[in-house]
Design a protein around this motif. Structure first.
Motif, mmCIF file in Angstrom:
data_model
loop_
_atom_site.group_PDB
_atom_site.id
_atom_site.type_symbol
_atom_site.label_atom_id
_atom_site.label_comp_id
_atom_site.label_asym_id
_atom_site.label_seq_id
_atom_site.Cartn_x
_atom_site.Cartn_y
_atom_site.Cartn_z
ATOM 1 N N SER A 11 39.035 39.486 35.240
ATOM 2 C CA SER A 11 40.357 38.892 35.426
ATOM 3 C C SER A 11 41.302 39.314 34.309
ATOM 4 O O SER A 11 42.475 39.634 34.557
ATOM 5 N N SER A 12 40.799 39.342 33.067
ATOM 6 C CA SER A 12 41.618 39.726 31.934
ATOM 7 C C SER A 12 42.049 41.184 32.043
ATOM 8 O O SER A 12 43.212 41.522 31.784
ATOM 9 N N TRP A 14 42.308 42.935 34.822
ATOM 10 C CA TRP A 14 43.249 43.068 35.929
ATOM 11 C C TRP A 14 44.642 42.591 35.523
ATOM 12 O O TRP A 14 45.654 43.212 35.859
ATOM 13 N N THR A 15 44.694 41.490 34.757
ATOM 14 C CA THR A 15 45.983 40.982 34.278
ATOM 15 C C THR A 15 46.663 42.010 33.392
ATOM 16 O O THR A 15 47.867 42.262 33.515
ATOM 17 N N GLU A 16 45.900 42.632 32.493
ATOM 18 C CA GLU A 16 46.465 43.633 31.601
ATOM 19 C C GLU A 16 46.905 44.873 32.389
ATOM 20 O O GLU A 16 47.944 45.472 32.087
ATOM 21 N N ARG A 18 47.968 44.918 35.518
ATOM 22 C CA ARG A 18 49.217 44.581 36.197
ATOM 23 C C ARG A 18 50.393 44.590 35.228
ATOM 24 O O ARG A 18 51.477 45.079 35.551
ATOM 25 N N ARG A 19 50.171 44.052 34.041
ATOM 26 C CA ARG A 19 51.241 44.034 33.049
ATOM 27 C C ARG A 19 51.651 45.456 32.677
ATOM 28 O O ARG A 19 52.861 45.773 32.614
ATOM 29 N N TYR A 59 53.787 44.673 42.752
ATOM 30 C CA TYR A 59 53.998 44.203 41.382
ATOM 31 C C TYR A 59 55.291 43.407 41.218
ATOM 32 O O TYR A 59 55.478 42.756 40.185
#
Length: 212
Positions: A11-12, A14-16, A18-19, A59
């Motif tokens: 999850s971490s 994937w979040t990074e 996307r950012r 996005y």
């Protein structure tokens, strides 16, 4: 590692991811505006980024969200650093500091005409965050604080500088926006005129300079 731990790690990442991708796409949008003008076109942003519109919309929920992201980039990486940087720089006198800030704003219009027109075309959009107004407030508050400190140094009440600072920011923004298309005088002369107008108000608040 527990399954929950592995899940948290994915999850971490994937979040990074996307950012990072959003940052890339916003940069592509900024370059698109610079190249094609203030009317941001999602199709051109996608071409600049080398992706399809479908990928882009994974996005950003819609065009408005992309516009907001570009406005934030323009504010935080172009407008505020240049204006606040000039305000914070060590200058020999108050007039020089004031002139530097006015000159920086006029220079932005000269250096980034498409981004400037894009940003101010979005001002006051109904139902959306007005990042242009937010930028103007930050500059006005910083200007009021700097000049307020000068009054405090002289044992004077700093309260009037808030009215002066907001008035100066509004005056410079409106006059420079008009000038951006009218071009009635050279940029340096515009800076001189606006500095004289702004200083005329501030000089009434400061004590007179000592005479020999």
């Amino acid at each position: 590692m527990t399954p929950a731990g592995r899940s948290d790690g994915r999850s971490s990442r994937w979040t990074e991811h996307r950012r990072a991708r959003r940052v890339e796409f916003v940069a592509a949008a900024v370059e698109s505006v610079r190249r094609t003008g203030p009317e941001l076109a999602v199709e051109d942003v996608a071409r600049t980024a080398g992706v399809s519109k479908t990928v882009l919309y994974r996005y950003f929920a819609d065009k408005d969200e992309l516009v907001d992201a570009v406005l934030e980039r323009v504010s935080t990486e172009i407008l505020l650093p240049r204006l606040l940087g000039e305000l914070a720089a060590d200058r020999p006198g108050d007039v020089d500091r004031l002139r530097a800030v006015v000159a920086a704003f006029v220079a932005i219009i000269e250096d980034e005409p498409a981004l400037y027109r894009f940003a101010y075309a979005q001002a006051g959009r109904a139902g959306r965050a007005d990042l242009v107004a937010q930028t103007e407030r930050e500059v006005a508050e910083a200007l009021a604080w700097v000049m307020g400190e000068r009054l405090v140094d002289h044992g004077l009440d700093p309260a009037p500088t808030a009215t002066w600072a907001y008035g100066v920011v509004g005056m410079v923004q409106l006059a420079a926006h008009w000038w951006s298309t009218a071009r009635t005088v050279p940029a340096a002369e515009l800076v001189d005129q606006l500095t004289a107008l702004a200083w005329g108000g501030l000089s009434t608040l400061l004590p007179p300079a000592p005479t020999d």
